[in-house]
Design a protein around this motif. Structure first.
Motif, PDB file in Angstrom:
ATOM      1  N   LEU A   1      -4.729  36.682   0.716  1.00  0.00           N
ATOM      2  CA  LEU A   1      -3.637  35.922   1.442  1.00  0.00           C
ATOM      3  C   LEU A   1      -3.357  37.124   2.793  1.00  0.00           C
ATOM      4  O   LEU A   1      -3.186  36.321   3.894  1.00  0.00           O
ATOM      5  N   VAL A   2      -3.578  38.355   2.513  1.00  0.00           N
ATOM      6  CA  VAL A   2      -3.728  39.184   3.411  1.00  0.00           C
ATOM      7  C   VAL A   2      -4.869  38.974   4.498  1.00  0.00           C
ATOM      8  O   VAL A   2      -4.581  39.047   5.735  1.00  0.00           O
ATOM      9  N   GLY A   3      -5.896  38.755   3.876  1.00  0.00           N
ATOM     10  CA  GLY A   3      -7.050  38.380   4.964  1.00  0.00           C
ATOM     11  C   GLY A   3      -6.838  37.069   5.817  1.00  0.00           C
ATOM     12  O   GLY A   3      -7.053  37.421   6.943  1.00  0.00           O
ATOM     13  N   ILE A   4      -6.280  35.817   5.406  1.00  0.00           N
ATOM     14  CA  ILE A   4      -5.992  35.006   6.232  1.00  0.00           C
ATOM     15  C   ILE A   4      -4.838  35.260   7.295  1.00  0.00           C
ATOM     16  O   ILE A   4      -5.084  34.645   8.416  1.00  0.00           O
ATOM     17  N   ALA A   5      -3.915  35.788   6.950  1.00  0.00           N
ATOM     18  CA  ALA A   5      -2.622  36.458   7.801  1.00  0.00           C
ATOM     19  C   ALA A   5      -3.523  37.399   8.829  1.00  0.00           C
ATOM     20  O   ALA A   5      -2.862  36.974  10.065  1.00  0.00           O
ATOM     21  N   ILE A   6      -4.188  38.130   8.539  1.00  0.00           N
ATOM     22  CA  ILE A   6      -4.763  38.992   9.487  1.00  0.00           C
ATOM     23  C   ILE A   6      -5.847  38.305  10.423  1.00  0.00           C
ATOM     24  O   ILE A   6      -5.976  38.627  11.490  1.00  0.00           O
ATOM     25  N   GLY A   7      -6.601  37.415   9.624  1.00  0.00           N
ATOM     26  CA  GLY A   7      -7.766  36.880  10.533  1.00  0.00           C
ATOM     27  C   GLY A   7      -7.051  35.970  11.359  1.00  0.00           C
ATOM     28  O   GLY A   7      -7.522  35.760  12.598  1.00  0.00           O
ATOM     29  N   GLY A   8      -5.987  35.169  11.031  1.00  0.00           N
ATOM     30  CA  GLY A   8      -5.361  34.056  12.078  1.00  0.00           C
ATOM     31  C   GLY A   8      -5.244  32.907  11.302  1.00  0.00           C
ATOM     32  O   GLY A   8      -6.371  32.235  10.541  1.00  0.00           O
TER      33      GLY A   8
END
Lengths: 336, 290
Positions: free
Chosen positions: A246-253
């Motif tokens: 979840l952190v990954g998609i929030a930070i990726g965009g």
């Protein structure tokens, strides 16, 4: 896709192909994991970014994919490449079935339901009645595949290219899906599900299918991850994995295809960087990085890049238009 | 039968802890519509503060009160410094900040206090109260403390002007601003209160599960479930949900499926409740106008 984006993608692909010859085997392995995570994040992004359903349990689908691949290879001697479609199909089915009751739940409640799935997965994998398949707490060790047809590559490099090929295929499929009829239906449901229903979209079906497709992507990623790491064990698929996704998609965009790659780079490399900065409290540094990224780029890396490009584009346009305006003033209406 | 009563009562005792953390979650949810993932770690960290104070020679109750005060200040500071800058960001961005906080607090606790398990003293006598054979006095004490805290909170929100202002700020920020309530500060106060409640929960649970950096992980999960089962916008519901989850967890673990899968089954049951009653037992049913 216009000409320019196509060129950029082609150049990046060439760079990605050259990578294993430029860096060490260990780095190649790390980049293989980046590709694996990128597929998983794309899956989660289809669900959360495009369809607006938050999942805190995608680590569970990743685990199912990984275990399907490992059990097939270890117990049935299935070749590694053949496990991917099976892992994907299993996850598609599980995801679809999980998506059906989850239809009634929205927002936080869905988050809790998926959270429960993520939390119980390690327990289920350790459950002693399944032990003869899953190997219990010990997990399963699998062997690394050798490059086929006598290609002059070492196993790490071969696995990298294999993963890259799968990733490109999955990304093209996702890109096609999302810009088509189904993709627009997903976005419509996210933005206003009542309006979407009034437009004749079968929201229940689309939502469950999105869940299935999302799980399919994550499951394939899990299978690839298991093959790359050569080992599966219940505790590597704990709830923290889901949260990191979840952190990954929030930070990726959110709701962006390239965002999955940025997010994957973040979750693979930033913990290592944090570890180098402070051996004593690496996770504190990681947390500071997370918060820092959100402060600087609230819309994710992809959003930031887009804003930057838009600003540059505007500047270029302004220059052009001011240049264009100065010339006609010679015979402007006032003078004539 | 005795065994069943024992399990139910023990469940009520742990349920009290879940209820406190659930209450802290609901407090922040009401004001911001966000679930604070860092709530458990915040409580863990405050419990370590209490441990430090007690080891520095404070008596239990002075240390207890001091810790609650410190937790309040910590909560307010975190809201002002960390959460305020991202107030208007997308939901997921704020969630990432919460997760970042969780990771930071956990890591700092490991760094300062190392990961080894520590014992935490209980303020209650070791022999069972009134010679009963069902509950230890710490369990009874924990329930009583939870109930007192609840009562105090209820009185605060119901009878004081500040409590009224906080409720107004949570319910309708725009109108609250118009009548001169400083909504931003009310939010910070809410964070402070939630942190203080969490600290009490942490100090009550530490003698049972022992003090270690990951002690609140499972508790936060149950509290999350409790808050949702009770209805995430109802403090009373959260407390009821906490006790329900505690009893369910204990009874199922002891009699039905064993400890191996009790987490999974408890959660499945909770989801079952939610599928039948999507807004929880006491939550408001939201009706959408097209």
């Amino acid at each position: 896709m216009n000409q320019r984006t196509l060129t950029v993608v082609a150049v990046l692909l060439l760079l990605a192909c050259a990578l294993p010859f430029l860096v060490s085997n260990y780095r190649t392995f790390q980049f293989t994991l980046v590709l694996v995570y990128a597929i998983a994040l794309l899956g989660l992004n289809i669900l959360t970014g495009y369809n607006g359903q938050i999942s805190l349990g995608h680590g569970a689908f990743y685990a199912i994919g990984a275990y399907t691949a490992a059990i097939l290879m270890d117990r049935f001697g299935v070749p590694y490449w053949a496990t991917l479609p099976v892992a994907g199909a299993v996850c598609l089915a599980v995801g679809f079935l999980f998506g059906l009751p989850a239809l009634r739940l929205e927002g936080l409640y869905l988050a809790l339901a998926t959270f429960a799935l993520g939390v119980s997965m390690p327990q289920l994998l350790k459950y002693h009645h399944f032990e003869k398949w899953t190997g219990g707490v010990q997990g399963i060790v699998i062997t690394k595949p050798d490059p086929p047809f006598g290609l002059p590559l070492n196993p790490d490099q071969w696995l990298y290219y294999f993963t890259l090929a799968v990733m490109v295929l999955m990304f093209v499929l996702a890109w096609n899906l999302l810009r088509g009829r189904v993709g627009r239906a997903m976005v419509a449901i996210r933005d206003h599900h009542i309006a979407a229903e009034a437009m004749g979209i079968n929201t229940a079906m689309v939502k469950s299918l999105t869940f299935g497709v999302s799980a399919f992507y994550t499951g394939v990623a899990g299978a690839l991850g298991a093959i790359a790491i050569q080992f599966v064990a219940p505790d590597s698929f704990n709830i923290f994995l889901s949260i990191v996704f979840l952190v990954g998609i929030a930070i990726g965009g959110l709701a962006s295809i390239p965002g999955a790659i940025y997010g994957a780079l973040f979750i693979q490399f930033v913990p290592n960087i944090a570890d180098e900065i402070s051996k004593a409290a690496p996770w504190a540094v990681f947390g500071i990085f997370m918060i820092g990224f959100v402060y600087v780029m609230p819309l994710g890396v992809n959003g930031a890049i887009r804003m930057l490009l838009a600003r540059l584009g505007r500047k270029a346009q302004n220059n052009r238009s001011t240049a264009g305006v100065t010339r006609p003033t010679i015979n402007s209406p006032e003078e004539v | 039968m005795d065994a069943l009563i024992h399990q139910v009562l023990a469940g009520l005792a742990t349920g009290g802890i879940y209820a406190s953390v659930a209450l802290a979650l609901v407090m922040i949810y009401q004001a911001t519509h966000l679930v604070n993932f860092a709530q458990g770690e915040l409580a863990m960290f405050c419990t370590y503060l209490a441990w430090t104070l007690i080891n520095a020679g404070f008596g239990y109750w002075p240390a207890f009160l001091l810790t609650v005060g410190l937790a309040f200040v910590l909560g307010v500071v975190i809201e002002r410094v960390v959460i305020r800058p991202v107030e208007n960001s997308p939901v997921l961005a704020v969630v990432v900040v919460f997760i970042g906080l969780l990771v930071i607090l956990n890591s700092i606790a490991v760094w300062i206090y190392t990961g080894t398990i520590k014992t935490f003293p209980s303020p209650f006598p070791t022999e069972p109260l009134f010679g009963n054979k069902f509950m230890s006095s710490h369990e009874i004490g924990a329930i009583v403390v939870t109930l007192i805290m609840l009562l105090l909170l209820y009185a605060f929100f119901r009878f004081t002007p500040l409590g009224l202002a906080m409720r107004a700020a949570a319910q309708n920020p725009a109108s609250a601003k118009l009548v001169g309530i400083r909504v931003g500060w009310m939010l910070a106060l809410g964070w402070g209160l939630a942190a203080a409640i969490g600290a009490v929960a942490g100090m009550m649970v530490a003698p049972i599960v022992f003090l270690e950096p990951n002690m609140m992980g499972g508790i936060l999960l149950y509290a999350f479930a409790a808050a949702l089962v009770g209805g995430v916008d109802s403090p009373g519901g959260a407390v009821f949900g906490g006790f329900l989850v505690g009893v369910l967890e204990n009874v199922l673990g002891a009699f039905v499926i064993g400890n191996e899968l009790k987490l999974a089954v408890a959660l499945v049951l909770i989801i079952g409740v939610l599928v039948v009653k999507p807004s929880g037992f006491f939550g408001k049913v939201h009706i959408t106008r097209v």
